[in-house]
Design a protein around this motif. Structure first.
Motif, PDB file in Angstrom:
ATOM      1  N   LYS A  87       0.846  -1.191   0.000  1.00 56.51           N
ATOM      2  CA  LYS A  87       0.000   0.000   0.000  1.00 56.51           C
ATOM      3  C   LYS A  87       0.882   1.241   0.000  1.00 56.51           C
ATOM      4  CE  LYS A  87      -3.888   2.136   2.428  1.00 56.51           C
ATOM      5  NZ  LYS A  87      -4.782   2.055   3.611  1.00 56.51           N
ATOM      6  N   GLU A  88       0.922   1.902  -1.160  1.00 52.60           N
ATOM      7  CA  GLU A  88       1.804   3.048  -1.340  1.00 52.60           C
ATOM      8  C   GLU A  88       3.237   2.612  -1.004  1.00 52.60           C
ATOM      9  OE1 GLU A  88       0.010   6.138   1.005  1.00 52.60           O
ATOM     10  OE2 GLU A  88      -1.647   6.393  -0.401  1.00 52.60           O
ATOM     11  N   ASP A  89       3.863   3.226  -0.003  1.00 51.77           N
ATOM     12  CA  ASP A  89       5.235   2.859   0.357  1.00 51.77           C
ATOM     13  C   ASP A  89       5.289   1.898   1.535  1.00 51.77           C
ATOM     14  OD1 ASP A  89       6.271   4.480  -1.640  1.00 51.77           O
ATOM     15  OD2 ASP A  89       6.299   6.251  -0.343  1.00 51.77           O
ATOM     16  N   GLN A  90       4.157   1.331   1.904  1.00 54.67           N
ATOM     17  CA  GLN A  90       4.101   0.481   3.095  1.00 54.67           C
ATOM     18  C   GLN A  90       3.677  -0.936   2.724  1.00 54.67           C
ATOM     19  OE1 GLN A  90       0.961   0.638   6.451  1.00 54.67           O
ATOM     20  NE2 GLN A  90       2.627   1.935   7.214  1.00 54.67           N
ATOM     21  N   THR A  91       4.340  -1.900   3.327  1.00 51.83           N
ATOM     22  CA  THR A  91       3.954  -3.296   3.184  1.00 51.83           C
ATOM     23  C   THR A  91       3.183  -3.712   4.427  1.00 51.83           C
ATOM     24  OG1 THR A  91       5.950  -3.770   1.889  1.00 51.83           O
ATOM     25  CG2 THR A  91       4.788  -5.652   2.842  1.00 51.83           C
ATOM     26  N   GLN A  92       2.055  -4.399   4.235  1.00 53.20           N
ATOM     27  CA  GLN A  92       1.227  -4.849   5.348  1.00 53.20           C
ATOM     28  C   GLN A  92       0.989  -6.353   5.198  1.00 53.20           C
ATOM     29  OE1 GLN A  92      -2.384  -2.511   5.318  1.00 53.20           O
ATOM     30  NE2 GLN A  92      -1.293  -0.590   5.660  1.00 53.20           N
ATOM     31  N   LEU A  93       1.079  -7.058   6.338  1.00 51.69           N
ATOM     32  CA  LEU A  93       0.907  -8.506   6.309  1.00 51.69           C
ATOM     33  C   LEU A  93       0.051  -8.956   7.475  1.00 51.69           C
ATOM     34  CD1 LEU A  93       4.361  -7.959   5.943  1.00 51.69           C
ATOM     35  CD2 LEU A  93       3.921 -10.118   4.771  1.00 51.69           C
ATOM     36  N   LEU A  94      -0.722  -9.996   7.229  1.00 49.90           N
ATOM     37  CA  LEU A  94      -1.531 -10.630   8.268  1.00 49.90           C
ATOM     38  C   LEU A  94      -1.029 -12.048   8.472  1.00 49.90           C
ATOM     39  CD1 LEU A  94      -4.037 -10.699  10.148  1.00 49.90           C
ATOM     40  CD2 LEU A  94      -5.379 -11.425   8.151  1.00 49.90           C
ATOM     41  N   PHE A  95      -0.700 -12.386   9.730  1.00 49.56           N
ATOM     42  CA  PHE A  95      -0.195 -13.709  10.081  1.00 49.56           C
ATOM     43  C   PHE A  95      -1.156 -14.406  11.024  1.00 49.56           C
ATOM     44  CE2 PHE A  95       3.444 -10.923   9.437  1.00 49.56           C
ATOM     45  CZ  PHE A  95       4.256 -11.650   8.585  1.00 49.56           C
ATOM     46  N   SER A  96      -1.333 -15.698  10.852  1.00 50.08           N
ATOM     47  CA  SER A  96      -2.024 -16.515  11.837  1.00 50.08           C
ATOM     48  C   SER A  96      -0.991 -17.405  12.501  1.00 50.08           C
ATOM     49  CB  SER A  96      -3.122 -17.365  11.197  1.00 50.08           C
ATOM     50  OG  SER A  96      -2.547 -18.377  10.382  1.00 50.08           O
ATOM     51  N   ALA A  97      -1.311 -17.875  13.718  1.00 54.18           N
ATOM     52  CA  ALA A  97      -0.375 -18.736  14.440  1.00 54.18           C
ATOM     53  C   ALA A  97      -1.118 -19.494  15.525  1.00 54.18           C
ATOM     54  CB  ALA A  97       0.753 -17.908  15.056  1.00 54.18           C
ATOM     55  N   ASP A  98      -0.499 -20.557  15.987  1.00 50.52           N
ATOM     56  CA  ASP A  98      -0.970 -21.239  17.190  1.00 50.52           C
ATOM     57  C   ASP A  98      -0.219 -20.669  18.381  1.00 50.52           C
ATOM     58  OD1 ASP A  98      -2.660 -22.877  15.733  1.00 50.52           O
ATOM     59  OD2 ASP A  98      -1.143 -24.450  15.493  1.00 50.52           O
ATOM     60  N   HIS A  99      -0.948 -20.387  19.431  1.00 48.89           N
ATOM     61  CA  HIS A  99      -0.342 -19.897  20.677  1.00 48.89           C
ATOM     62  C   HIS A  99      -0.679 -20.935  21.741  1.00 48.89           C
ATOM     63  CE1 HIS A  99      -0.202 -16.666  24.051  1.00 48.89           C
ATOM     64  NE2 HIS A  99       0.932 -17.319  23.955  1.00 48.89           N
ATOM     65  N   GLY A 100       0.220 -21.892  21.904  1.00 46.30           N
ATOM     66  CA  GLY A 100      -0.140 -23.046  22.724  1.00 46.30           C
ATOM     67  C   GLY A 100      -1.253 -23.791  22.024  1.00 46.30           C
ATOM     68  N   ASN A 101      -2.369 -23.988  22.717  1.00 47.99           N
ATOM     69  CA  ASN A 101      -3.519 -24.680  22.125  1.00 47.99           C
ATOM     70  C   ASN A 101      -4.556 -23.710  21.559  1.00 47.99           C
ATOM     71  OD1 ASN A 101      -2.561 -27.268  22.815  1.00 47.99           O
ATOM     72  ND2 ASN A 101      -3.346 -27.050  24.911  1.00 47.99           N
ATOM     73  N   SER A 102      -4.254 -22.424  21.581  1.00 49.20           N
ATOM     74  CA  SER A 102      -5.198 -21.415  21.091  1.00 49.20           C
ATOM     75  C   SER A 102      -4.723 -20.842  19.764  1.00 49.20           C
ATOM     76  CB  SER A 102      -5.338 -20.280  22.116  1.00 49.20           C
ATOM     77  OG  SER A 102      -5.771 -20.774  23.370  1.00 49.20           O
ATOM     78  N   SER A 103      -5.668 -20.218  19.067  1.00 51.56           N
ATOM     79  CA  SER A 103      -5.331 -19.540  17.814  1.00 51.56           C
ATOM     80  C   SER A 103      -5.105 -18.062  18.087  1.00 51.56           C
ATOM     81  CB  SER A 103      -6.466 -19.702  16.801  1.00 51.56           C
ATOM     82  OG  SER A 103      -6.655 -21.067  16.480  1.00 51.56           O
ATOM     83  N   THR A 104      -4.196 -17.493  17.343  1.00 51.15           N
ATOM     84  CA  THR A 104      -3.941 -16.065  17.473  1.00 51.15           C
ATOM     85  C   THR A 104      -3.593 -15.517  16.098  1.00 51.15           C
ATOM     86  OG1 THR A 104      -2.691 -14.383  18.711  1.00 51.15           O
ATOM     87  CG2 THR A 104      -1.465 -16.301  17.935  1.00 51.15           C
ATOM     88  N   PHE A 105      -3.457 -14.218  15.990  1.00 55.30           N
ATOM     89  CA  PHE A 105      -2.962 -13.610  14.763  1.00 55.30           C
ATOM     90  C   PHE A 105      -2.259 -12.310  15.119  1.00 55.30           C
ATOM     91  CE2 PHE A 105      -7.177 -11.727  15.243  1.00 55.30           C
ATOM     92  CZ  PHE A 105      -7.012 -10.416  14.831  1.00 55.30           C
ATOM     93  N   PHE A 106      -1.446 -11.853  14.216  1.00 55.28           N
ATOM     94  CA  PHE A 106      -0.777 -10.575  14.409  1.00 55.28           C
ATOM     95  C   PHE A 106      -0.548  -9.930  13.061  1.00 55.28           C
ATOM     96  CE2 PHE A 106       2.439 -13.904  14.337  1.00 55.28           C
ATOM     97  CZ  PHE A 106       3.436 -13.416  13.498  1.00 55.28           C
ATOM     98  N   ILE A 107      -0.249  -8.658  13.071  1.00 57.07           N
ATOM     99  CA  ILE A 107      -0.118  -7.879  11.843  1.00 57.07           C
ATOM    100  C   ILE A 107       1.288  -7.293  11.781  1.00 57.07           C
ATOM    101  CG2 ILE A 107      -0.916  -5.789  10.645  1.00 57.07           C
ATOM    102  CD1 ILE A 107      -3.693  -6.413  11.877  1.00 57.07           C
ATOM    103  N   GLY A 108       1.851  -7.293  10.603  1.00 59.41           N
ATOM    104  CA  GLY A 108       3.133  -6.649  10.377  1.00 59.41           C
ATOM    105  C   GLY A 108       2.977  -5.510   9.388  1.00 59.41           C
ATOM    106  N   ARG A 109       3.724  -4.458   9.595  1.00 54.59           N
ATOM    107  CA  ARG A 109       3.738  -3.361   8.616  1.00 54.59           C
ATOM    108  C   ARG A 109       5.108  -2.696   8.649  1.00 54.59           C
ATOM    109  NH1 ARG A 109       4.188   1.356  10.781  1.00 54.59           N
ATOM    110  NH2 ARG A 109       3.124   2.084  12.648  1.00 54.59           N
ATOM    111  N   THR A 110       5.530  -2.185   7.524  1.00 56.79           N
ATOM    112  CA  THR A 110       6.832  -1.543   7.457  1.00 56.79           C
ATOM    113  C   THR A 110       6.747  -0.109   7.942  1.00 56.79           C
ATOM    114  OG1 THR A 110       6.386  -0.971   5.142  1.00 56.79           O
ATOM    115  CG2 THR A 110       7.679  -2.965   5.568  1.00 56.79           C
TER     116      THR A 110
END
Length: 289
Positions: A87-110
């Motif tokens: 997006k313009e000069d920025q990269t954005q990412l969505l990650f999913s992951a397991d956190h122990g036995n639970s699901s989680t997600f986090f976002i990365g951006r430059t």
């Protein structure tokens, strides 16, 4: 950790096709810092909004996470990239992951130096509005992935009209906002597990008595009806209408929250409990009577 290794190989290929920079190392270091509980490094990988855009607050955040994670041995694993946007000069990412036995997600951006920074871990029921408070520039293509049906959620914003709302109170009273749109409506979103919500009940009861022409409605979600009627409300008396709603229908995720409405428009939003907030609520009522 074996799933993460495979993931990073795929991620590197994805990045090489879509971006001039491979962010594999940043993602790997973020995960490693969390899993090894190197909280100082973990916080250094976070987007500035996580520590209030104030470098001095980083130390406080490190101390807070050390307390929160003390004795918590859950690791991040099975990290996967869900979405990628340039997006313009920025990269954005969505990650999913397991956190122990639970699901989680986090976002990365430059950031401005093209360094990838991350959000903290979000629970699977996180609302898009909570996330955009920290990442207002988040591309809208992420919204449905994070909160399917987000566009149908009822949002209360000062100065904006509300949709027609209908409820049946636990006493059987039918409430339709369009039929009382010329009157003041005060919505008090609350929960039985919210100590400040319980503390303010007597003060709200006083306002109900003091302003009989104001329509006070107390929506509550995720509650056992029998417990509410037979246990809680026999102990705590409400002088106003309690209605049970589907919490997913409303963009309300902190309690108590007071919404003051006049002529079908939101005139005031007050979060949390304090004597000052009760006074602020009364002032909002007086201004619109």
């Amino acid at each position: 950790m074996k799933n993460i290794t495979a993931f990073f190989l795929v991620l590197a290929i994805s990045f090489s096709c879509q971006s001039e920079k491979d962010f594999t190392d940043e993602v790997n270091n973020y995960v490693q810092a969390f899993n090894s509980r190197n909280i100082t490094d973990y916080v250094n990988f976070l987007i500035p909004a996580e520590y209030g855009n104030n470098e001095e607050y980083k130390t406080n955040l490190v101390e807070a996470y050390n307390r929160i994670l003390e004795g918590d041995e859950r690791k991040l694993s099975n990290v996967q990239i869900i979405h990628f946007v340039k997006k313009e000069d920025q990269t954005q990412l969505l990650f999913s992951a397991d956190h122990g036995n639970s699901s989680t997600f986090f976002i990365g951006r430059t950031d401005s130096d093209n360094i990838l920074k991350f959000s903290t871990l979000f629970s699977s029921n996180m609302r898009i509005d909570q996330i955009t408070q920290k990442i207002p520039e988040l591309d809208t293509s992420f919204y449905d992935l994070i909160e399917p049906g987000w566009e149908n959620v009822i949002r209360f914003k000062a100065g904006e009209r509300i949709p027609d709302l209908e409820w049946i109170s636990i006493s059987g009273k039918e409430i339709k906002t369009r039929e009382i749109s010329d009157q003041i409506i005060v919505l008090n979103f609350w929960h039985t597990t919210c100590a400040p919500c319980i503390k303010e009940i007597p003060e709200l009861n006083q306002l109900v008595t003091k302003y009989p022409k104001v329509n006070f409605v107390a929506p509550i979600s995720d509650i056992d009806v029998d417990y509410l009627k037979d246990k809680f409300l026999t102990k705590y008396n409400f002088n106003y209408d309690v209605v049970i709603v589907n919490g997913n229908d409303y963009n309300v995720y902190s309690f108590p929250k007071h919404i003051v409405i006049k002529d079908s428009k939101v005139v005031e939003i007050i979060d949390g409990y304090s004597e000052g907030n009760i006074s602020k609520l009364e002032m909002a009522i007086l201004e619109d009577i």
